[in-house]
Design a protein around this motif. Structure first.
Motif, PDB file in Angstrom:
ATOM      1  N   PRO A  60       0.684  -1.611   0.170  1.00  0.00           N
ATOM      2  CA  PRO A  60      -0.152  -0.602  -0.068  1.00  0.00           C
ATOM      3  C   PRO A  60       1.019   1.197  -0.089  1.00  0.00           C
ATOM      4  N   ARG A  61       0.215   2.641  -0.947  1.00  0.00           N
ATOM      5  CA  ARG A  61       1.213   3.581  -0.355  1.00  0.00           C
ATOM      6  C   ARG A  61       1.439   3.903   0.702  1.00  0.00           C
ATOM      7  N   SER A  62       0.304   3.708   1.519  1.00  0.00           N
ATOM      8  CA  SER A  62       0.506   4.599   3.055  1.00  0.00           C
ATOM      9  C   SER A  62       1.572   4.151   3.350  1.00  0.00           C
ATOM     10  N   THR A  63       2.486   2.792   2.965  1.00  0.00           N
ATOM     11  CA  THR A  63       3.876   2.051   4.029  1.00  0.00           C
ATOM     12  C   THR A  63       4.596   3.218   3.233  1.00  0.00           C
ATOM     13  N   ARG A  64       4.645   4.469   2.722  1.00  0.00           N
ATOM     14  CA  ARG A  64       5.570   5.182   2.266  1.00  0.00           C
ATOM     15  C   ARG A  64       5.385   6.225   3.386  1.00  0.00           C
ATOM     16  N   LEU A  65       4.547   6.860   4.647  1.00  0.00           N
ATOM     17  CA  LEU A  65       5.123   8.402   5.231  1.00  0.00           C
ATOM     18  C   LEU A  65       5.496   7.408   6.071  1.00  0.00           C
ATOM     19  N   SER A  66       6.340   8.913   6.620  1.00  0.00           N
ATOM     20  CA  SER A  66       7.122   8.995   7.197  1.00  0.00           C
ATOM     21  C   SER A  66       6.297   9.940   8.391  1.00  0.00           C
ATOM     22  N   MET A  67       5.542   8.707   9.336  1.00  0.00           N
ATOM     23  CA  MET A  67       4.793   9.506  10.052  1.00  0.00           C
ATOM     24  C   MET A  67       4.859  10.021  11.042  1.00  0.00           C
ATOM     25  N   ALA A  68       6.166   9.220  11.929  1.00  0.00           N
ATOM     26  CA  ALA A  68       7.268   9.649  13.081  1.00  0.00           C
ATOM     27  C   ALA A  68       7.670  11.448  12.806  1.00  0.00           C
ATOM     28  N   GLU A  69       8.350  11.224  12.236  1.00  0.00           N
ATOM     29  CA  GLU A  69       8.691  12.597  10.823  1.00  0.00           C
ATOM     30  C   GLU A  69       8.041  13.886  11.058  1.00  0.00           C
ATOM     31  N   TYR A  70       6.724  13.413  10.459  1.00  0.00           N
ATOM     32  CA  TYR A  70       5.905  14.876  10.212  1.00  0.00           C
ATOM     33  C   TYR A  70       5.264  14.850  11.686  1.00  0.00           C
ATOM     34  N   GLN A  72       6.851  14.926  13.936  1.00  0.00           N
ATOM     35  CA  GLN A  72       7.786  15.855  14.745  1.00  0.00           C
ATOM     36  C   GLN A  72       8.191  17.497  14.230  1.00  0.00           C
ATOM     37  N   THR A  73       7.593  17.451  12.906  1.00  0.00           N
ATOM     38  CA  THR A  73       8.129  18.934  12.003  1.00  0.00           C
ATOM     39  C   THR A  73       6.560  19.708  12.794  1.00  0.00           C
ATOM     40  N   VAL A  74       5.589  18.902  12.493  1.00  0.00           N
ATOM     41  CA  VAL A  74       3.867  19.297  13.759  1.00  0.00           C
ATOM     42  C   VAL A  74       4.750  19.696  15.375  1.00  0.00           C
ATOM     43  N   GLY A  75       5.404  19.109  15.679  1.00  0.00           N
ATOM     44  CA  GLY A  75       5.597  19.557  16.804  1.00  0.00           C
ATOM     45  C   GLY A  75       6.313  20.974  16.986  1.00  0.00           C
ATOM     46  N   GLN A  76       7.558  21.154  16.362  1.00  0.00           N
ATOM     47  CA  GLN A  76       8.117  22.012  16.011  1.00  0.00           C
ATOM     48  C   GLN A  76       7.766  23.236  16.148  1.00  0.00           C
ATOM     49  N   GLU A 145      -1.719  20.239  10.477  1.00  0.00           N
ATOM     50  CA  GLU A 145      -2.902  20.329  11.171  1.00  0.00           C
ATOM     51  C   GLU A 145      -3.394  19.476  11.058  1.00  0.00           C
ATOM     52  N   PRO A 146      -3.970  19.477   9.998  1.00  0.00           N
ATOM     53  CA  PRO A 146      -5.204  19.224   9.768  1.00  0.00           C
ATOM     54  C   PRO A 146      -4.851  18.134   8.508  1.00  0.00           C
ATOM     55  N   THR A 147      -4.031  18.016   7.825  1.00  0.00           N
ATOM     56  CA  THR A 147      -3.250  16.802   6.998  1.00  0.00           C
ATOM     57  C   THR A 147      -3.433  15.911   8.481  1.00  0.00           C
ATOM     58  N   LEU A 148      -2.311  15.898   8.922  1.00  0.00           N
ATOM     59  CA  LEU A 148      -1.645  15.050  10.120  1.00  0.00           C
ATOM     60  C   LEU A 148      -2.967  14.423  10.278  1.00  0.00           C
ATOM     61  N   HIS A 149      -3.445  14.930  11.343  1.00  0.00           N
ATOM     62  CA  HIS A 149      -5.300  14.268  12.186  1.00  0.00           C
ATOM     63  C   HIS A 149      -5.497  13.161  10.447  1.00  0.00           C
ATOM     64  N   LEU A 181       5.759  16.126   3.716  1.00  0.00           N
ATOM     65  CA  LEU A 181       4.313  17.109   5.072  1.00  0.00           C
ATOM     66  C   LEU A 181       4.128  17.622   4.050  1.00  0.00           C
ATOM     67  N   GLN A 182       4.475  18.892   3.834  1.00  0.00           N
ATOM     68  CA  GLN A 182       4.029  20.202   2.812  1.00  0.00           C
ATOM     69  C   GLN A 182       3.179  19.621   1.386  1.00  0.00           C
ATOM     70  N   ASP A 183       4.076  18.419   0.609  1.00  0.00           N
ATOM     71  CA  ASP A 183       3.749  17.857   0.119  1.00  0.00           C
ATOM     72  C   ASP A 183       1.818  17.505  -0.179  1.00  0.00           C
ATOM     73  N   LEU A 184       1.857  16.614   0.841  1.00  0.00           N
ATOM     74  CA  LEU A 184       1.134  15.471   1.592  1.00  0.00           C
ATOM     75  C   LEU A 184       0.272  16.841   1.251  1.00  0.00           C
ATOM     76  N   ALA A 185      -0.112  17.980   2.530  1.00  0.00           N
ATOM     77  CA  ALA A 185      -0.604  18.759   2.709  1.00  0.00           C
ATOM     78  C   ALA A 185      -1.580  20.119   1.565  1.00  0.00           C
ATOM     79  N   HIS A 186      -0.253  20.339   0.681  1.00  0.00           N
ATOM     80  CA  HIS A 186      -1.066  20.787  -0.233  1.00  0.00           C
ATOM     81  C   HIS A 186      -1.801  20.103  -1.652  1.00  0.00           C
ATOM     82  N   ARG A 187      -1.753  18.585  -1.513  1.00  0.00           N
ATOM     83  CA  ARG A 187      -2.794  18.062  -2.338  1.00  0.00           C
ATOM     84  C   ARG A 187      -4.362  17.647  -1.131  1.00  0.00           C
ATOM     85  N   TYR A 188      -3.992  17.326  -0.196  1.00  0.00           N
ATOM     86  CA  TYR A 188      -4.982  17.183   0.970  1.00  0.00           C
ATOM     87  C   TYR A 188      -5.783  17.947   0.757  1.00  0.00           C
TER      88      TYR A 188
END
Length: 217
Positions: A60-70, A72-76, A145-149, A181-188
């Motif tokens: 599945p494509r979702s296995t390519r998502l780096s959730m921990a990294e995302y 961390q980016t939002v947390g910063q 943040e909404p994308t990550l959610h 994350l910003q690429d995904l947020a733009h597409r979302y």
């Protein structure tokens, strides 16, 4: 079409092609099966590469998502905004436990809500609107943040119930370089504007995005 369906279809077409082949001129002579091509050397990886390619296609494509990294980016960005507000509350001698809501007004400027005097609130808003790093951090969060959610909920449902979210797969690019994350947020954000579904519209639009922060948290 799924990988299994593709394989079945290819096998059927191959079998039909064999059945339509004209008989060989030497009817009694049976053709010798061609010997499998041996690897040129011990390091020949033509076959292992093919196996890996098939395995990657099936994943599945979702296995390519780096959730921990995302996260961390939002947390910063959250930590930066919280620290900035903490200093502002101290600068204007406000209670450090004051909960502050950050949003944008209709003109696109930073707007604050919370239990503080109107004059002080206005001065802090002015300071924050003059801070480019603060405005950029809030702008990133309003999209990320909404994308990550959304992604986090979709992956949890998939893990708990085996429910695959087709919208999540749509977000993920085959090229991992474009899965930041910003690429995904733009597409979302684009997807929510064009697809009217419960999954795509259940989160706040970035224009109405607001954060409630307690600087002591």
């Amino acid at each position: 079409m799924s990988l299994l369906t593709s394989l079945i279809k290819a096998s059927t077409q191959f079998q039909q092609a064999l059945e339509k082949r004209p008989p060989s001129a030497s009817g009694n002579a049976s053709a010798k099966p061609a010997a499998p091509e041996a690897p040129a050397s011990a390091t020949d990886d033509r076959f292992t590469m093919s196996e890996r390619a098939g395995s990657d296609t099936a994943r599945p494509r979702s296995t390519r998502l780096s959730m921990a990294e995302y996260r961390q980016t939002v947390g910063q960005d959250l930590a930066y905004m919280r620290e900035t507000l903490r200093h502002k509350l101290a600068e204007y001698k406000l209670n450090p436990a004051t909960s502050v809501e950050v949003s944008k007004n209709e003109g696109g400027s930073i707007s604050l809500g919370g239990g503080m005097p109107e004059q002080t609130r206005s001065r802090i808003e002015q300071d924050l609107n003059h801070s480019k790093p603060f405005r950029e951090a809030f702008s990133r969060l309003s999209a990320s943040e909404p994308t990550l959610h959304f992604m986090d909920n979709a992956l949890k449902l998939n893990k708990a119930y085996g429910v695959n979210n087709s919208l999540l797969d749509t977000l993920v690019s085959d090229n991992q370089q474009f899965n930041g994350l910003q690429d995904l947020a733009h597409r979302y954000d684009s997807m929510r504007q064009t697809i009217n579904t419960d999954q795509a519209t259940s989160y706040t639009d970035r224009k109405n995005f607001a954060l409630s922060l307690n600087t002591r948290a």
